[in-house]
Design a protein around this motif. Structure first.
Motif, mmCIF file in Angstrom:
data_model
loop_
_atom_site.group_PDB
_atom_site.id
_atom_site.type_symbol
_atom_site.label_atom_id
_atom_site.label_comp_id
_atom_site.label_asym_id
_atom_site.label_seq_id
_atom_site.Cartn_x
_atom_site.Cartn_y
_atom_site.Cartn_z
ATOM 1 N N ALA A 47 30.387 5.446 -6.550
ATOM 2 C CA ALA A 47 30.682 6.497 -7.529
ATOM 3 C C ALA A 47 29.530 6.736 -8.499
ATOM 4 O O ALA A 47 29.160 7.884 -8.760
ATOM 5 C CB ALA A 47 31.962 6.170 -8.285
ATOM 6 N N SER A 48 28.932 5.688 -9.014
ATOM 7 C CA SER A 48 27.835 5.845 -9.970
ATOM 8 C C SER A 48 26.632 6.524 -9.320
ATOM 9 O O SER A 48 26.021 7.428 -9.897
ATOM 10 C CB SER A 48 27.432 4.483 -10.526
ATOM 11 N N TYR A 49 26.298 6.102 -8.112
ATOM 12 C CA TYR A 49 25.176 6.699 -7.378
ATOM 13 C C TYR A 49 25.450 8.172 -7.089
ATOM 14 O O TYR A 49 24.579 9.025 -7.297
ATOM 15 C CB TYR A 49 24.933 5.929 -6.080
ATOM 16 N N LEU A 50 26.642 8.472 -6.598
ATOM 17 C CA LEU A 50 26.985 9.855 -6.270
ATOM 18 C C LEU A 50 26.997 10.735 -7.514
ATOM 19 O O LEU A 50 26.580 11.893 -7.471
ATOM 20 C CB LEU A 50 28.332 9.917 -5.548
ATOM 21 N N TYR A 51 27.462 10.183 -8.628
ATOM 22 C CA TYR A 51 27.476 10.965 -9.862
ATOM 23 C C TYR A 51 26.043 11.271 -10.303
ATOM 24 O O TYR A 51 25.715 12.413 -10.622
ATOM 25 C CB TYR A 51 28.234 10.244 -10.984
ATOM 26 N N LEU A 55 26.722 14.763 -8.404
ATOM 27 C CA LEU A 55 27.778 15.366 -9.218
ATOM 28 C C LEU A 55 27.331 15.806 -10.610
ATOM 29 O O LEU A 55 27.925 16.720 -11.186
ATOM 30 C CB LEU A 55 28.967 14.415 -9.309
ATOM 31 N N SER A 56 26.288 15.200 -11.153
ATOM 32 C CA SER A 56 25.849 15.570 -12.502
ATOM 33 C C SER A 56 24.874 16.748 -12.514
ATOM 34 O O SER A 56 24.449 17.185 -13.581
ATOM 35 C CB SER A 56 25.199 14.366 -13.191
ATOM 36 N N HIS A 57 24.545 17.277 -11.344
ATOM 37 C CA HIS A 57 23.561 18.355 -11.260
ATOM 38 C C HIS A 57 24.231 19.693 -10.955
ATOM 39 O O HIS A 57 25.173 19.762 -10.184
ATOM 40 C CB HIS A 57 22.511 18.029 -10.200
ATOM 41 N N ALA A 58 23.678 20.728 -11.554
ATOM 42 C CA ALA A 58 24.265 22.072 -11.423
ATOM 43 C C ALA A 58 23.875 22.786 -10.137
ATOM 44 O O ALA A 58 24.512 23.766 -9.762
ATOM 45 C CB ALA A 58 23.856 22.926 -12.621
#
Length: 92
Positions: A47-51, A55-58
Protein backbone atom coordinates in the motif's frame (compact mmCIF):
# COMPACT_ATOMS: atom_id res chain seq x y z
CA UNK A 1 -13.89 -6.61 -12.70
CA UNK A 2 -11.08 -9.09 -11.94
CA UNK A 3 -7.56 -7.79 -11.49
CA UNK A 4 -5.73 -7.50 -14.78
CA UNK A 5 -8.83 -6.94 -16.91
CA UNK A 6 -9.39 -3.55 -18.46
CA UNK A 7 -12.70 -2.12 -19.45
CA UNK A 8 -13.01 -0.77 -22.96
CA UNK A 9 -11.97 2.84 -23.40
CA UNK A 10 -14.66 5.36 -24.18
CA UNK A 11 -15.60 5.52 -27.84
CA UNK A 12 -13.62 8.16 -29.64
CA UNK A 13 -14.98 10.17 -32.55
CA UNK A 14 -11.45 10.47 -33.92
CA UNK A 15 -10.56 7.77 -36.46
CA UNK A 16 -6.81 8.07 -35.81
CA UNK A 17 -5.45 5.16 -33.76
CA UNK A 18 -1.80 6.24 -33.95
CA UNK A 19 -2.15 9.04 -31.40
CA UNK A 20 -3.69 8.66 -27.98
CA UNK A 21 -5.91 11.60 -27.12
CA UNK A 22 -6.23 13.33 -23.77
CA UNK A 23 -9.50 11.50 -23.09
CA UNK A 24 -7.85 8.12 -23.66
CA UNK A 25 -4.90 9.11 -21.45
CA UNK A 26 -7.33 10.07 -18.69
CA UNK A 27 -9.13 6.77 -19.09
CA UNK A 28 -5.86 4.81 -18.96
CA UNK A 29 -4.65 6.68 -15.88
CA UNK A 30 -7.96 6.12 -14.07
CA UNK A 31 -7.72 2.39 -14.86
CA UNK A 32 -4.16 2.22 -13.53
CA UNK A 33 -5.17 4.04 -10.35
CA UNK A 34 -8.22 1.82 -9.85
CA UNK A 35 -6.09 -1.30 -10.14
CA UNK A 36 -3.49 0.16 -7.77
CA UNK A 37 -6.26 0.90 -5.22
CA UNK A 38 -7.52 -2.68 -5.44
CA UNK A 39 -4.00 -4.05 -5.07
CA UNK A 40 -3.32 -1.79 -2.09
CA UNK A 41 -6.47 -3.04 -0.38
CA UNK A 42 -5.68 -6.70 -1.05
CA UNK A 43 -1.93 -6.43 -0.32
CA UNK A 44 -1.38 -4.07 2.64
CA UNK A 45 2.40 -4.56 2.45
CA UNK A 46 2.37 -2.83 -0.96
CA UNK A 47 0.00 0.00 0.00
CA UNK A 48 2.72 2.52 0.88
CA UNK A 49 4.65 1.82 -2.33
CA UNK A 50 1.53 2.01 -4.49
CA UNK A 51 0.44 5.24 -2.83
CA UNK A 52 3.81 6.95 -3.29
CA UNK A 53 4.38 5.81 -6.88
CA UNK A 54 0.86 5.85 -8.32
CA UNK A 55 -2.02 6.94 -6.13
CA UNK A 56 -0.56 10.27 -4.97
CA UNK A 57 0.04 11.52 -8.52
CA UNK A 58 -2.45 13.36 -10.70
CA UNK A 59 -1.20 11.99 -14.02
CA UNK A 60 0.76 9.17 -15.61
CA UNK A 61 3.51 11.64 -16.54
CA UNK A 62 3.94 12.72 -12.90
CA UNK A 63 3.92 9.16 -11.65
CA UNK A 64 6.46 8.01 -14.22
CA UNK A 65 8.66 11.06 -13.54
CA UNK A 66 8.61 10.27 -9.83
CA UNK A 67 9.44 6.61 -10.38
CA UNK A 68 12.26 7.28 -12.87
CA UNK A 69 13.70 10.02 -10.68
CA UNK A 70 13.87 7.67 -7.72
CA UNK A 71 15.38 4.83 -9.75
CA UNK A 72 18.07 6.94 -11.41
CA UNK A 73 19.08 9.27 -8.58
CA UNK A 74 22.48 9.28 -6.92
CA UNK A 75 24.27 11.22 -4.21
CA UNK A 76 25.17 13.90 -6.76
CA UNK A 77 21.96 13.84 -8.81
CA UNK A 78 18.90 14.28 -6.61
CA UNK A 79 15.61 12.55 -7.36
CA UNK A 80 13.75 15.88 -7.21
CA UNK A 81 15.98 17.32 -9.94
CA UNK A 82 15.40 14.24 -12.10
CA UNK A 83 11.66 14.44 -11.40
CA UNK A 84 11.55 17.99 -12.76
CA UNK A 85 13.73 17.03 -15.73
CA UNK A 86 11.47 14.14 -16.71
CA UNK A 87 8.31 16.15 -16.15
CA UNK A 88 9.61 18.88 -18.45
CA UNK A 89 10.57 16.30 -21.05
CA UNK A 90 7.05 14.82 -21.01
CA UNK A 91 5.57 18.31 -21.37
CA UNK A 92 7.41 18.99 -24.62
Amino acid sequence: MPTGELRSPPKSTNNSTAVIGFEDEGWLWSQIKAEARRDAESEPALASYLYSTILSHASLERSLSFHLGNKLCSSTLLSTLLYDLFLNAFAT
